[in-house]
Design an enzyme around this catalytic site. Structure first.
Site, PDB file in Angstrom:
ATOM      1  N   ASN A 269       0.843  -1.192   0.000  1.00 26.56           N
ATOM      2  CA  ASN A 269       0.000   0.000   0.000  1.00 26.56           C
ATOM      3  C   ASN A 269       0.879   1.242   0.000  1.00 26.56           C
ATOM      4  O   ASN A 269       2.107   1.148  -0.055  1.00 26.56           O
ATOM      5  CB  ASN A 269      -0.964  -0.013   1.192  1.00 26.56           C
TER       6      ASN A 269
ATOM      7  N   ILE B 128      -3.374  -7.742  14.210  1.00 20.27           N
ATOM      8  CA  ILE B 128      -2.367  -7.467  15.235  1.00 20.27           C
ATOM      9  C   ILE B 128      -2.956  -6.643  16.373  1.00 20.27           C
ATOM     10  O   ILE B 128      -2.791  -6.961  17.554  1.00 20.27           O
ATOM     11  CB  ILE B 128      -1.167  -6.730  14.613  1.00 20.27           C
ATOM     12  N   LEU B 129      -3.670  -5.568  16.035  1.00 14.66           N
ATOM     13  CA  LEU B 129      -4.222  -4.674  17.047  1.00 14.66           C
ATOM     14  C   LEU B 129      -5.222  -5.394  17.941  1.00 14.66           C
ATOM     15  O   LEU B 129      -5.198  -5.257  19.165  1.00 14.66           O
ATOM     16  CB  LEU B 129      -4.870  -3.473  16.358  1.00 14.66           C
TER      17      LEU B 129
END
Length: 401
Positions: free
Chosen positions: A210, A307-308
């Site tokens: 990205n 992940i968060l």
């Protein structure tokens, strides 16, 4: 006396008789925990030996000249960025006048013009020079510009006269420097920050990624260090230079980042997930370059770990701050993410335009908690990062009060 642990003091020594006290001043600053580098102004070597300052500071001494060798790497900018504070001691009447004028005619004055760090001067001169109307006006100008003026003391001078103009003693100057630093909002706090994009390989040549540059995450790492935190920066592929005092873990893919975070999150007090992590990765990574043979190609994707969410689900969990980069309905989507992942805060920003978001120097965000939404206006990402870290510290301390 307030400690100066991990603080970087750039000491400028100008050509006054009080320069003989400079090695003692360096030692006093180091005893309080500071790291010290020294710049000698033009003619200062006539009053103090560079070798003495090198011996006590542990760093090579920089002289007044901006040499081709030092400036090939923009040495004056490196020093300006290195410093947490610039102290000129002694500061002669001549140097004070040149500082007021914004001169950049030698290394020390150039660093003073280039630095964003606070500047302090310790005047040292004959009492008549100190009381001269021009010097008085120059000192007033410096104070108006938020330059700290430390001293001078009054007493017997080298010329035999008595009056104001003596440089403060090194022990007193070191104490005054400690007072200039604000109480650090995150002193002793362990913070982990993720930054940059991830790269999900299709084959040895191609991949899915990205537009994230990593600028916001790196700026937050620097701001957290300035606030006294110990920072671990888990970074995807970027072209940025990380903050010197951060522990940096370089990763490539979302799986790499997940493993790096989970392996080292145990002792962290705050987690800030800034990285633009790929939501999906190819099921199969080809061992050789995929050849262009068909008009269409189908790639099967599988979801990457969140992940968060995984960090927030830990017991106990660190104080968790997420980022939501959205192209529309920014606050609504961000609040949904805050609630769904059980985060403490989320920073929502609009991406896709030319003015803010990925790859540009400025950004604007809205910091959202369960109770409120606080807009932080468009500004340079490094200035925004300092403001955001201050807000995070405030919320973290409220939760842990």
């Amino acid at each position: 006396m307030k400690p100066l642990t991990n603080k970087r003091v750039l000491l400028g020594v100008t050509a006054g008789i009080a320069a003989y006290k400079s090695p003692d001043l360096v030692r006093k600053l180091i005893e309080l925990g500071a790291e010290v580098q020294v710049i000698l102004s033009r003619n200062a070597e006539q009053f103090v030996a560079p070798l003495a300052l090198q011996a006590v500071s542990g760093h090579a001494v920089h002289n007044y000249a901006m040499t081709a060798e030092s400036e090939s790497g923009m040495g004056h900018i490196d020093l300006a960025r290195w410093a947490d504070i610039v102290l000129i001691a002694p500061a002669t009447a001549n140097f004070i006048a040149r500082l007021c004028q914004g001169n950049a005619d030698e290394l020390l004055t150039t660093v003073c013009v280039a630095t964003e760090a606070p500047i302090a001067v310790a005047p040292a001169m004959n009492q008549q020079m100190w009381q001269n109307p021009a010097t008085i006006a120059n000192i007033d100008t410096l104070r108006h510009r938020k330059v700290a003026v430390l001293g001078p003391d009054s007493g017997e001078q080298a010329c035999g006269e008595v009056g104001p103009g003596r440089m403060l003693q090194p022990v007193d100057l070191a104490a005054e420097i400690g007072k200039l630093f604000k109480t650090e909002s995150l002193s002793g706090t362990q913070i982990m920050i993720t930054a940059g994009p991830t790269w999900e390989a299709l084959d040895p040549v191609r991949g899915i990624t990205n537009h994230s540059s990593g600028m916001m995450g790196y700026a937050l790492a620097q701001a957290a260090i300035e606030a006294g935190a110990q920072v671990t920066l888990v970074s995807g592929p970027t072209a940025l230079t990380p903050p010197e005092r951060a522990k940096v873990v370089n990763v490539v893919s979302a799986l790499d980042m997940h493993a790096a975070v989970m392996q080292d999150i145990q002792d962290k007090h705050i987690f800030i997930g800034v990285a633009a992590v790929a939501d999906y990765r190819p099921v199969d990574q080809q061992g050789q370059k995929i050849k262009k043979s068909q008009d269409e190609m189908t790639i099967t994707m599988v979801k990457n770990p969140d992940i968060l969410a995984d960090v927030a689900a830990r017991n106990p969990a660190p104080f968790c701050v997420g980022f939501a980069a959205e192209t529309n309905d920014v606050e609504a989507y961000a609040r949904g993410k805050l609630e769904r992942k059980k985060l403490d805060l989320i920073a929502a920003n609009h991406v896709g335009g030319e003015q803010t978001g990925f790859g540009v120097p400025d950004n604007a965000i809205t910091l959202i908690s369960a109770e409120a939404a606080t807009p932080l206006p468009k500004q340079n990402k490094y200035a925004l990062a300092r403001q955001l870290i201050a807000e995070i510290a405030k919320h973290y301390q409220t939760k842990n009060a």
